[in-house]
Structure formats: C-alpha cells, structure tokens
Design a protein around this motif. Structure first.
Motif, short mmCIF file in Angstrom:
data_model
loop_
_atom_site.label_atom_id
_atom_site.label_comp_id
_atom_site.label_asym_id
_atom_site.label_seq_id
_atom_site.Cartn_x
_atom_site.Cartn_y
_atom_site.Cartn_z
N ASN A 1 0.87 -1.28 0.03
CA ASN A 1 -0.23 0.01 0.02
C ASN A 1 0.88 1.18 0.01
N TYR B 1 0.95 4.00 -3.09
CA TYR B 1 0.53 5.52 -2.62
C TYR B 1 1.77 6.41 -3.02
N THR C 1 -6.43 -5.41 -0.40
CA THR C 1 -5.57 -5.70 0.56
C THR C 1 -6.15 -6.02 2.08
N THR D 1 -6.47 -0.44 -4.61
CA THR D 1 -5.13 -1.26 -3.49
C THR D 1 -5.61 -1.48 -2.16
N LEU D 2 -5.73 -0.35 -1.72
CA LEU D 2 -6.09 -0.55 -0.01
C LEU D 2 -7.19 -1.59 0.25
N PHE E 1 -4.93 3.82 -5.45
CA PHE E 1 -4.40 3.44 -4.19
C PHE E 1 -5.84 3.01 -3.25
#
Length: 219
Positions: free
Chosen positions: A22, A26, A43, A39-40, A36
């Motif tokens: 992450n 970022y 995850t 992806t956050l 971002f």
C-alpha cells in the motif's frame, strides 16, 4: 473469539507485506488516488479473509461418555461401512467431515480417552473429497481408547490447498472430549472410524460444529 496460535506469525507477516504494498502504491501513484484506494480495499479484504480462517471460537462440549462429537466444523460427506486397514484392521463405520476454507479448522477429540496410536504419513494433495484422499494424501492417524475400552480412529487429511497439518498428540497422552488435538490449514477433511454397533446421529450434507455436534452414540 481469539486468533489461533498457528496463524499469529503468518498474520503479522502478511500485515507487513500488505502495508508495504500500500505504501509503494501510494508513493508510486501520487496523482491517482483511485489506484491507491482500490489496492487498499483489495488488501483489506485479503487480510480479513485470512484472519477469519484462523479464528478460534470458544467451544463448550457437553461431555457424555456415550457420545462421539464432531472433531471439526464442516459438512458430513461420507457415512459408510468400510474396512480400516492401517491399525484397527476390521470393519468400521466411517464418517467424514469436509472443512472448506471458511470453516474453523481446529480439530477436537470426539471422545475422552488415551492415545494408543499415532502416525504421520507424507503424501499427495488430492482434493479432500476425492475417494483416495484418505489413503494417498498427507495425513495423520490418531487412535484414542475410551475408558470403556472402545478404540476410535481419526484421520486428519490435507486437501489440495491444505499443505500443512499440525497435531498436538503423542501416544500415551490423555485427552478430554472436545479438547483440541490439531489444526489443518486451508481446506481439508477429517475421517472418524467407529464400531459397527455405533448409532449414527448425522446425515450426509449435515453441517457440524467441532466439539459440539453429536456424530454417533456408542454402546
């Protein structure tokens, strides 16, 4: 609800790896916040999925010397008469429970007694519901003798995803009914072999709770 000891180190390592990913996203895409956020989100979902796999809820077993309780959460996939050829070498009723990745994977003693036999077998990783998985997959065999002299055999069987079986037993040890004796990671199966005189109390397709659901009654 607690986290099982088998998952604590893995979860810390996974959290570090996902955090690094992450941070890299970022810093690598400062002008694209949507990347971002995506992806956050991915995850977080991944971490929560692994986290739930290692959950270890408190189980209270209603102890009964005649009852054989389920050794695991899951679904009953086999109830049949068969010959147990490794140790007991006689005809038995086999009850098999399939554990999917979303089940609790703690394994519990179905009866009270002393461990009279234990053996680990290296092997293949066929899907857990495959007919040959109980004789060809990586597995353990545990036999526990009740105070009344009845021998109950169990097998922990690794599936296609489960590549690690953990056990906490040795021959001569005493266990209480419902006490934890092992753990299998990421989808697997447990077979229980009972005397032909046992009265089966479950049906094919029935969901089970480890240490709680009564599989059968012994004479």
């Amino acid at each position: 609800m607690s986290i099982h000891k088998e998952g604590r180190v893995l979860l810390v390592v996974l959290l570090i790896i996902l955090s690094v990913i992450n941070i890299m996203v970022y810093l690598g895409f400062p002008d694209q916040p949507m990347i971002f956020r995506l992806t956050l989100g991915i995850t977080i979902v991944l971490f929560l999925l692994v986290l739930q796999f290692f959950r270890n809820p408190k189980v209270i077993t209603s102890v009964n010397d005649r009852h054989v309780v389920a050794p695991a959460d899951g679904k009953v996939v086999v109830i049949e008469e068969t010959t147990e050829a490794e140790y007991l070498k006689d005809k038995r009723i086999q009850i098999s429970i399939f554990m999917s990745p979303v089940n609790v994977h703690v394994n519990r003693m179905p009866v009270k007694g002393v461990v009279e036999f234990f053996k680990y077998h290296a092997g293949k990783y066929l899907v857990a519901w495959h007919p040959k998985s109980s004789t060809e997959n990586e597995r353990t065999t545990v036999v526990i003798k009740t105070p009344k002299g009845v021998s109950v055999l169990m097998r922990q069987i690794a599936g296609a995803l489960a590549r690690r079986i953990k056990w906490y037993v040795k021959e001569g040890e005493n266990f209480e009914q419902g006490q934890e004796f092992g753990f299998i990671k990421f989808g697997s199966r447990v077979d229980v072999f009972l005397p032909l005189t046992a009265k089966v109390k479950v049906n094919i397709g029935q969901k089970t709770k480890g240490g709680m659901t009564v599989l059968a009654e012994l004479d």
